[in-house]
Scaffold this active site. Structure first.
Site, PDB file in Angstrom:
ATOM      1  N   ASP A  82     -40.124 122.097  63.618  1.00 46.51           N
ATOM      2  CA  ASP A  82     -41.426 122.422  64.070  1.00 46.51           C
ATOM      3  C   ASP A  82     -41.421 122.827  65.670  1.00 46.51           C
ATOM      4  O   ASP A  82     -42.355 122.768  66.134  1.00 46.51           O
ATOM      5  CB  ASP A  82     -42.575 122.256  63.627  1.00 46.51           C
ATOM      6  CG  ASP A  82     -42.843 122.638  61.986  1.00 46.51           C
ATOM      7  OD1 ASP A  82     -42.226 123.348  61.550  1.00 46.51           O
ATOM      8  OD2 ASP A  82     -43.585 121.881  61.467  1.00 46.51           O
ATOM      9  N   HIS A  94     -22.273 102.966  58.621  1.00 47.44           N
ATOM     10  CA  HIS A  94     -21.917 103.854  59.234  1.00 47.44           C
ATOM     11  C   HIS A  94     -22.539 104.011  60.559  1.00 47.44           C
ATOM     12  O   HIS A  94     -22.696 105.033  61.593  1.00 47.44           O
ATOM     13  CB  HIS A  94     -22.165 105.186  58.552  1.00 47.44           C
ATOM     14  CG  HIS A  94     -21.762 106.531  58.802  1.00 47.44           C
ATOM     15  ND1 HIS A  94     -22.552 107.681  59.475  1.00 47.44           N
ATOM     16  CD2 HIS A  94     -20.365 106.949  59.366  1.00 47.44           C
ATOM     17  CE1 HIS A  94     -21.732 108.647  59.966  1.00 47.44           C
ATOM     18  NE2 HIS A  94     -20.308 108.115  59.868  1.00 47.44           N
ATOM     19  N   LYS A 146     -25.078 114.832  64.607  1.00 47.45           N
ATOM     20  CA  LYS A 146     -26.020 114.790  63.342  1.00 47.45           C
ATOM     21  C   LYS A 146     -27.342 114.830  63.884  1.00 47.45           C
ATOM     22  O   LYS A 146     -28.206 113.839  64.611  1.00 47.45           O
ATOM     23  CB  LYS A 146     -25.810 113.470  62.649  1.00 47.45           C
ATOM     24  CG  LYS A 146     -24.301 113.401  62.277  1.00 47.45           C
ATOM     25  CD  LYS A 146     -23.986 112.156  63.004  1.00 47.45           C
ATOM     26  CE  LYS A 146     -22.240 111.586  62.518  1.00 47.45           C
ATOM     27  NZ  LYS A 146     -21.483 112.515  61.981  1.00 47.45           N
ATOM     28  N   ASP A 169     -28.551  93.832  77.129  1.00 42.67           N
ATOM     29  CA  ASP A 169     -29.999  93.017  77.706  1.00 42.67           C
ATOM     30  C   ASP A 169     -31.247  93.267  76.954  1.00 42.67           C
ATOM     31  O   ASP A 169     -31.863  92.946  77.248  1.00 42.67           O
ATOM     32  CB  ASP A 169     -29.893  93.131  79.315  1.00 42.67           C
ATOM     33  CG  ASP A 169     -28.703  92.356  79.729  1.00 42.67           C
ATOM     34  OD1 ASP A 169     -28.055  91.202  79.145  1.00 42.67           O
ATOM     35  OD2 ASP A 169     -28.426  92.461  81.104  1.00 42.67           O
ATOM     36  N   LYS A 171     -24.218 103.149  64.541  1.00 45.22           N
ATOM     37  CA  LYS A 171     -23.543 103.020  65.693  1.00 45.22           C
ATOM     38  C   LYS A 171     -24.779 102.630  66.739  1.00 45.22           C
ATOM     39  O   LYS A 171     -25.643 103.548  66.966  1.00 45.22           O
ATOM     40  CB  LYS A 171     -22.969 104.617  66.023  1.00 45.22           C
ATOM     41  CG  LYS A 171     -21.936 104.995  65.157  1.00 45.22           C
ATOM     42  CD  LYS A 171     -22.390 106.346  64.644  1.00 45.22           C
ATOM     43  CE  LYS A 171     -21.462 107.193  64.012  1.00 45.22           C
ATOM     44  NZ  LYS A 171     -20.852 106.495  62.773  1.00 45.22           N
ATOM     45  N   HIS A 181     -19.333 117.131  65.317  1.00 49.51           N
ATOM     46  CA  HIS A 181     -19.714 115.602  64.720  1.00 49.51           C
ATOM     47  C   HIS A 181     -21.004 115.297  65.204  1.00 49.51           C
ATOM     48  O   HIS A 181     -21.370 114.253  64.345  1.00 49.51           O
ATOM     49  CB  HIS A 181     -18.576 114.832  65.477  1.00 49.51           C
ATOM     50  CG  HIS A 181     -18.721 113.383  64.714  1.00 49.51           C
ATOM     51  ND1 HIS A 181     -19.183 112.518  65.062  1.00 49.51           N
ATOM     52  CD2 HIS A 181     -17.722 113.083  63.684  1.00 49.51           C
ATOM     53  CE1 HIS A 181     -18.972 111.337  64.156  1.00 49.51           C
ATOM     54  NE2 HIS A 181     -18.035 111.691  63.515  1.00 49.51           N
TER      55      HIS A 181
END
Length: 541
Positions: free
Chosen positions: A444, A198, A439, A205, A200, A437
């Protein structure tokens, strides 16, 4: 986020309603024709148990580190030297900016592109991004593309054509040996195929990288006409980039990553030419031209070209799962979830959590409830049933709301409102309904986590994940401010009435609108979710 989703393309075979399930099932039977059930099962088991090719003599490669003299290196070096020990991060909340950032990195690269994704669609933005990789390879840039194989159906010819091009190598994570009857393969090899990559990341470079929640596709970049995902990525420069590159090397060399040439059928020169021609047609389509013009005119691109991008400089730590998790071989101390627990346990006053597919399970309910009872303010934003793109996952969350509310946890569910997008002479560029979508977690008002991790059993135990822990009070404060000022206007606040029943409260023009059932949903969808919530499938969600 959903084993049902991972095992069957985000529960697409279930669809979002019982009617969708019946249509999908009937279509499957029609395709099978006159085959008898025993024959079907025997065929499925044979294909599912087909051996994977050997990884012997697989080519080896690692990150190219001698890149400080590249354009990206020269641009980043003065800023990095001015902030020793810190990395520069820039939040990419806008979908078009997120697309532009990737294309700009691909076009600026001179030595290498290391790219890792769960989903890469063959739509407008997916095709344009493939073209950016081809352009880079044609300039002599080494391109390594690692894709999870769960969502590559229909892309075999395109991926094989890419892999055949000089300077590009494609690998598939946990691939399907039989390319046509993928769902049937689960019957014989479910244990492996249920585990997905999952992660991404998009690294150019070894000087700049993008990580976060977005896959590659129109719905992630506000370029389609259907659902549009509200998402979050982070562009980073500085020391953390090398950490991402080293992690990519781990996955590239893992026992789950197979060279595309050993999985996909070889393509002919004519087929390669047709792939290039099809891509050219997409690039010349008026909708694509209008989208790219809007990208070129965006304030973000102007800031990048003028080297005026306002990076936030902070201590940034990359966290990720050991790729051995893809085969069920990672130890608990090698899991990203173990690191996240340490971050959460450091909370002393408040925790804001954004998760589109929120399935806390019994242990998660106990954990968040305990924090709330200790006086820590816990606020959660997830999708409403009307906004989610995977109704089955909502079933694992719905049954857990009430005990958390009773303990003092605040819960908001995003509304499926229209997401504005610019218009041009060629028409609207963006899509209609919005679905969460992103996450991200804020602790704090001092620390932020951004990445691919959904707070659900899949992310914890089945899928591999990647993220950043960013020590930035400014970014954490921005999330807290969003929860205070933006979320109440875009999401339903879930509460319990005097009788202990769930209610959804919507803010409109200073007034409260109260719903006694899931807003903007029909009876059959609610019934579908209710039935699934009674099944023992939470561990798969």
């Amino acid at each position: 986020m959903c084993a049902i989703r991972a095992a069957t393309s985000r529960v697409s075979f279930l669809s979002r309603t019982t009617g969708g399930f019946r249509r999908a099932f009937r279509a499957a039977l029609d395709r099978l024709g006159c085959l008898r059930v025993p024959s079907i099962l025997a065929l499925a088991l044979l294909h599912g148990c087909a051996p994977l090719p050997s990884l012997d003599d697989r080519s080896a490669s690692t990150v190219l580190r001698d890149t400080s003299d590249t354009r990206l290196g020269k641009a980043a070096l003065p800023m990095v030297q001015a902030h020793p020990g810190k990395s520069g991060v820039f939040a990419l909340a806008d979908g078009r900016d997120a697309f532009a950032a990737r294309v700009l990195l691909a076009d600026a690269s001179e030595r290498s592109l290391d790219i890792q994704y769960y989903i890469w669609n063959g739509d407008k933005t997916g095709t344009l991004m493939f073209e950016a990789l081809r352009r880079a390879a044609a300039r002599g840039v080494r391109v390594r593309l690692l894709l999870d194989d769960n969502k590559t159906a229909g892309l075999d010819t395109v991926l094989a054509a890419l892999d055949a091009q000089p300077n590009i190598e494609v690998r598939l994570f946990n691939p399907f040996v039989h390319r046509r009857w993928r769902v049937l393969s689960f019957l014989g090899d479910f244990w492996r195929l249920n585990r997905r990559m999952h992660n991404k990341s998009f690294t150019a470079d070894n000087q700049a990288t993008i990580i976060g929640g977005r896959n590659i596709g129109d719905e992630y970049f506000d370029a389609g006409q259907g659902i549009s995902f509200v998402d979050l990525d982070v562009l980073a420069i500085g020391p953390v980039v090398d950490d991402v590159s080293r992690d990519f090397d781990r996955y590239w060399a893992s026992a789950s990553s197979y060279p595309a040439g050993r999985i996909l059928a070889r393509v002919s020169p004519a087929a390669i030419a047709e792939v290039a021609a099809a891509a050219s047609r997409v690039a010349k389509d008026p909708a694509a031209v209008a989208y790219m013009q809007a990208i070129a005119d965006s304030p973000y691109v102007r800031q990048v070209l003028a080297r005026q991008l306002p990076f936030e400089w902070a201590g940034v730590q990359m966290i990720s799962d050991d790729p051995a998790k893809g085969l069920g071989r990672a130890r608990d101390d090698e899991l990203l979830w173990t690191r996240l627990e340490e971050v959460f346990q450091a909370s002393t006053s408040e925790l804001e959590l954004v998760s589109p597919y929120f399935v806390p399970g019994r242990r998660g309910v106990e954990y968040f409830s305990a924090l709330a009872r200790q006086g820590i303010k816990v606020t959660i934003l997830t999708n409403s049933l009307a906004a989610t793109d995977v109704a089955a996952v909502h079933s694992g969350y719905a049954r857990r709301r009430k005990p958390m509310l009773e303990a003092g946890v605040e819960i908001f569910e995003m509304e499926p409102e229209y997401s504005p997008a610019p218009t041009t002479a060629h028409g609207r560029l963006g899509s209609s309904n919005a679905s969460l979508h992103a996450k991200t977690f804020s602790v704090d008002r001092s620390r932020v986590v951004v990445g691919s991790f959904n707070f659900d059993p899949r992310s914890e135990r089945l899928n591999t994940e990647l993220g950043f822990v960013i020590e930035s009070p400014a970014m954490a404060q921005a999330i807290a401010d969003a929860f205070a000022n933006v979320v109440p206007a875009r999401a339903y606040r879930v509460r319990l009435n005097d009788a202990g029943a769930l209610q959804w409260v919507q803010q409109r023009d200073g007034k409260e609108i109260v719903y006694d059932q899931e807003p903007r949903t029909g009876f059959w969808l609610r019934a579908f979710v209710a039935v699934l919530s009674m099944l023992p499938i939470e561990w798969l969600l």
